[in-house]
Write an enzyme that holds these catalytic residues in place. Sequence first.
Site, mmCIF file in Angstrom:
data_model
loop_
_atom_site.group_PDB
_atom_site.id
_atom_site.type_symbol
_atom_site.label_atom_id
_atom_site.label_comp_id
_atom_site.label_asym_id
_atom_site.label_seq_id
_atom_site.Cartn_x
_atom_site.Cartn_y
_atom_site.Cartn_z
ATOM 1 N N ASP A 126 31.518 50.783 6.406
ATOM 2 C CA ASP A 126 31.753 49.543 5.664
ATOM 3 C C ASP A 126 33.074 49.677 4.923
ATOM 4 O O ASP A 126 33.489 50.789 4.567
ATOM 5 C CB ASP A 126 30.620 49.283 4.664
ATOM 6 C CG ASP A 126 29.345 48.781 5.325
ATOM 7 O OD1 ASP A 126 29.410 48.293 6.466
ATOM 8 O OD2 ASP A 126 28.284 48.878 4.688
ATOM 9 N N ASP A 144 28.726 42.715 9.756
ATOM 10 C CA ASP A 144 27.869 42.068 8.753
ATOM 11 C C ASP A 144 28.240 40.600 8.575
ATOM 12 O O ASP A 144 27.368 39.747 8.393
ATOM 13 C CB ASP A 144 27.978 42.792 7.410
ATOM 14 C CG ASP A 144 27.455 44.216 7.455
ATOM 15 O OD1 ASP A 144 26.606 44.516 8.316
ATOM 16 O OD2 ASP A 144 27.898 45.026 6.622
#
Length: 172
Positions: A126, A144
């Site tokens: 991330d 995401d």
Amino acid sequence: MIYNQPTRKLAVVLLISLGVFACDQVTKDLVKTGLRHGEVKTVAQCCFNLVHVHNTGAAFSLFSDVRSYWGRMAFTLFSLLAVGVVFYYLFATPAGATLQVIALAAILGGAVGNLLDRFRYGYVVDFIHLHYTRFHWHIFNVADIAITVGVALLILRMITPRLARLQPPVPL
């Protein structure tokens, strides 16, 4: 020329899901090579940083404190199950349900991108950190975003009957 809706639907699914997957993997590779783990690069002082983190949890770092082998295995199996469910709904969706096909294709591309990370590294890379003053959103990635947009489109389609009836000029 014979018009073939299933072929057009497959082309849309492949274009969107492979596009999302490619963008996700390229951006994660750029982050892995450009930032050390934990390093922060300020993009916009007011609201946006790039941060290289390893997410062992679910989307948006939920349950990221789960460090055990079985916890990681559960997230991987859940991701694999989610990909299977999306595939099922993609094949069950009529070719003319364009918005649903687009939404499911975006979810598929994102889910496969994060699943590949789990298989390769045991975690998901991330790097997008949004914030405003003292308010911070969980760090996330391109996959995401695609999953969230896909789910939002599905919800929008469900709660807006008029939108569900809209058909493109040429059905996909």
